[in-house]
Scaffold this active site. Structure first.
Site, short mmCIF file in Angstrom:
data_model
loop_
_atom_site.label_atom_id
_atom_site.label_comp_id
_atom_site.label_asym_id
_atom_site.label_seq_id
_atom_site.Cartn_x
_atom_site.Cartn_y
_atom_site.Cartn_z
N ARG A 154 0.81 -1.23 0.00
CA ARG A 154 0.00 0.00 0.00
C ARG A 154 0.84 1.28 0.00
NH1 ARG A 154 -3.80 -3.39 3.04
NH2 ARG A 154 -5.66 -3.57 1.72
N ARG A 191 -13.99 2.75 -12.34
CA ARG A 191 -13.07 1.64 -12.06
C ARG A 191 -11.95 2.24 -11.22
NH1 ARG A 191 -7.74 0.25 -14.18
NH2 ARG A 191 -7.39 -2.00 -14.09
N ASP A 193 -8.42 2.01 -10.34
CA ASP A 193 -7.17 1.39 -10.74
C ASP A 193 -6.30 1.14 -9.50
OD1 ASP A 193 -5.12 0.87 -12.99
OD2 ASP A 193 -4.06 2.31 -11.74
N GLU A 230 -10.18 -2.46 -8.80
CA GLU A 230 -9.29 -3.43 -9.39
C GLU A 230 -8.39 -4.02 -8.32
OE1 GLU A 230 -5.58 -4.26 -12.22
OE2 GLU A 230 -5.69 -2.70 -10.71
N ASN A 293 -8.77 -8.64 -19.81
CA ASN A 293 -8.79 -7.18 -19.69
C ASN A 293 -7.55 -6.63 -20.38
OD1 ASN A 293 -6.66 -7.35 -17.87
ND2 ASN A 293 -7.66 -6.13 -16.31
C1 LM2 Z 1 -3.09 -1.02 -13.08
N1 LM2 Z 1 -3.83 -1.65 -12.30
O1 LM2 Z 1 -3.58 -1.75 -10.99
C2 LM2 Z 1 -3.34 -0.95 -14.52
O2 LM2 Z 1 -4.42 -1.79 -14.88
C3 LM2 Z 1 -2.07 -1.24 -15.23
O3 LM2 Z 1 -2.27 -1.23 -16.61
C4 LM2 Z 1 -1.02 -0.21 -14.80
O4 LM2 Z 1 0.29 -0.59 -15.24
C5 LM2 Z 1 -0.88 -0.14 -13.30
N2 LM2 Z 1 -2.00 -0.44 -12.56
C6 LM2 Z 1 -0.47 1.26 -12.90
O5 LM2 Z 1 -1.54 2.15 -13.09
C7 LM2 Z 1 0.65 -0.15 -16.54
C8 LM2 Z 1 1.69 -1.09 -17.13
C9 LM2 Z 1 3.06 -0.87 -16.51
C10 LM2 Z 1 3.45 0.58 -16.60
C11 LM2 Z 1 2.39 1.37 -15.82
C12 LM2 Z 1 2.65 2.85 -15.80
O6 LM2 Z 1 1.26 -2.44 -16.93
O7 LM2 Z 1 4.03 -1.68 -17.21
O8 LM2 Z 1 4.72 0.79 -16.06
O9 LM2 Z 1 1.10 1.19 -16.48
O10 LM2 Z 1 2.70 3.38 -17.09
C13 LM2 Z 1 5.65 1.50 -16.89
C14 LM2 Z 1 6.85 0.66 -17.30
C15 LM2 Z 1 7.68 0.34 -16.05
C16 LM2 Z 1 8.08 1.60 -15.33
C17 LM2 Z 1 6.83 2.43 -15.03
C18 LM2 Z 1 7.13 3.74 -14.32
O11 LM2 Z 1 6.38 -0.53 -17.93
O12 LM2 Z 1 8.83 -0.40 -16.44
O13 LM2 Z 1 8.71 1.28 -14.09
O14 LM2 Z 1 6.11 2.68 -16.23
O15 LM2 Z 1 7.55 4.74 -15.18
C19 LM2 Z 1 10.09 1.52 -14.01
CA CA Z 2 -0.23 3.22 -2.68
#
Ligand code: LM2
Ligand code: CA
Length: 482
Positions: A154, A191, A193, A230, A293
């Site tokens: 958290r 939703r 997140d 979620e 999803n």
């Molecule tokens: C969610 N649910 O709890 C979303 O459904 C999911 O799609 C989101 O992740 C996550 N929470 C955060 O809102 C996605 C994706 C990640 C991505 C994050 C942020 O799955 O891979 O992370 O969005 O854009 C990316 C990079 C990661 C990096 C991060 C921070 O993949 O390598 O971390 O951004 O800049 C160093």
């Molecule tokens: Ca938090």
């Protein structure tokens, strides 16, 4: 918070992932409204970090820069107009709400609304948020934290995203103000997140401060927003879904995992006779259910072996089961094609999203899959609406992968996932008559373009479903009789 407040006679929400607001408004009027859909989950509407260094991935929208409503999907005025037009078409809007965190640290730092941040100082002037609004000292969630340490899940950073402290009054006020603007514009819910990464006690405070739904948009007086949180809980973690069901609905990831296993071939269909909480699923009224999803269809989030549009035959089978069965509040995924799991939606060289085009057979072009327009899926929405409120009865199976069930005098479905034909006379709960199968075709005037099924005076019907038929399902209901 557990009632989606769909308009009468409607059901089922579709996630129009990365669609633009103007296109969604048109889709409400042209397709979703006329086909009986209940609502839409839209992509996060607030300003996000623009990430050109990764060629504008879909996930940049999960990196909030501010609560201004300017994204690749459109601006605030277009959003408001979409909500109005969709509500007029009988279709509700649910906002994907990213309130656990702000952007991570990147070399670029300009958002879709032109605002920027000073990541090192936790300074997001366009909200505004500063150092005291984030959990401190900084820590990053490790894989092992999920088993041991609810505290760290958290209060530490998810994927290095700056973790807001929802325990502080300022953060609560900013989030509540952000969400109440949507309710004022006429949305029906949210939703949440990454709910697993926020304290239930903080979320409770936030939910309780939300306005009632806007009666000027057709909601009954005193209606609370629909909230689905979620929480990925496949068991064995320090944070449990049961901490969130007292607050509002919760996404059930076991649902899609088990149905993907059954329709994908890893489990026999006959076991589905007691589908529901006996499978370890949430209580009916607590659950938002789906096959895939936006995360798990590309192995993000819970990942795993999930059926998607890439395996259309079993996928349509699983979706038909989900929509025909009374358990759970269903959600459909509507995707764009991708080869690379990071790739963003169809876009031009400036990064603008390219709208879907529509073919004469109702399918989409320009890189959009539009599962919600597939005949076998769209026509099951009407099945669900016709069967709403009825019981689940007349279960039949052949001891392996041929199953059938009826819905309280309104609808009947049969599935064949065996490698041999289904040929049987089955007891249905439908009145005698001729019915048009909504999977293999549709009714045109008095004519059925697909299979016709005749039910006799004893309620029995001969069902034949070949092992090599195009689809593994037959579905009939009282709305499509001839
Ligand atoms: C969610 N649910 O709890 C979303 O459904 C999911 O799609 C989101 O992740 C996550 N929470 C955060 O809102 C996605 C994706 C990640 C991505 C994050 C942020 O799955 O891979 O992370 O969005 O854009 C990316 C990079 C990661 C990096 C991060 C921070 O993949 O390598 O971390 O951004 O800049 C160093
Ligand atoms: Ca938090």
């Amino acid at each position: 918070y557990k009632n989606p407040h769909y308009a009468p006679g409607r059901s089922t929400m579709v996630h129009l992932f990365e669609w633009k607001w103007n296109d969604i408004a048109a889709e409400c009027e042209n397709w979703l409204g006329p086909h009986g859909y209940g609502g839409i989950q839209v992509s996060p509407p607030n300003e996000n970090l623009v990430i050109w260094s990764k060629r504008r991935p879909w996930w940049e929208r999960y990196q909030p820069m501010s609560y201004q409503l300017t994204t690749r999907s459109g601006n605030e005025q277009q959003f408001a107009s979409m909500v109005r037009r969709c509500n007029n078409a009988g279709v509700r809007i649910y906002v994907d709400t990213v309130i656990n965190h702000m952007t991570g640290t990147w070399s670029e730092n300009v958002g879709t609304g032109g605002n920027s941040a000073d990541f090192n100082n936790f300074h997001y002037p366009a909200v505004p948020y500063g150092r005291n609004d984030f959990n401190w000292p900084e820590c990053k969630i490790q894989e092992s934290d999920y088993r041991c340490c609810a505290n760290r899940v958290r209060n530490c950073q998810l994927s290095n995203l700056k973790d807001l402290n929802q325990g502080t009054e300022h953060v609560r006020q900013m989030i509540v103000g952000f969400m109440n603007r949507f309710i004022h514009m006429g949305v029906a819910g949210f939703r949440i997140d990454a709910a697993k990464h926020m304290w239930p006690r903080d979320l409770r405070v936030i939910y309780n401060r939300l306005y009632n739904l806007n009666t000027a948009h057709g909601f009954p007086a005193g209606a609370r927003p629909y909230i689905f949180q979620e929480v990925i809980d496949l068991g064995g973690e320090a944070v449990s879904r049961d901490e969130y069901t007292p607050l509002a609905a919760v996404t059930d990831f076991k649902f899609g995992m088990e149905l993907s296993r059954a329709f994908g071939g890893g489990n026999q269909l006959r076991y589905l006779h007691n589908w529901g909480p006996q499978w370890g699923l949430l209580a009916h009224s607590d659950s938002l259910v789906f096959i895939d999803n936006h995360d798990n269809q590309r192995s993000h989030g819970a990942g795993g072996n999930i059926l998607t549009h890439r395996e259309p035959r079993p996928y349509k089978g699983a979706i038909a089961f989900m929509l025909a069965h009374p358990y759970g509040e269903p959600q459909l995924m509507s995707s764009f094609f991708f080869h690379n799991t990071e790739a963003g939606p169809p876009m031009d060289n400036s990064g603008n999203i390219i709208s879907p085009s529509f073919n004469t057979d109702n399918s989409c072009g320009n890189g959009w899959v539009c599962e919600h327009r597939w005949r076998q899926i769209a026509q099951m929405i009407q099945f669900r609406n016709v069967a709403a409120g009825t019981t689940f009865n007349n279960w039949w199976d052949n001891g392996s992968n041929q199953i059938a069930f009826c819905r309280g005098g309104q609808g009947f479905v049969a599935f064949n996932k065996d490698s041999w034909d289904l040929n049987a006379t089955l007891q249905t709960c439908l009145p005698a008559g001729r019915y048009c199968d909504v999977i293999s075709g549709f009714k045109r005037g008095n004519c059925c373009t697909g299979k016709t099924i005749t039910i006799g005076n004893d309620g029995r019907a001969h069902i034949s479903l070949g092992a090599n038929d195009y689809d593994m399902v037959i579905a009939i209901h009282r709305g499509e009789q001839s």
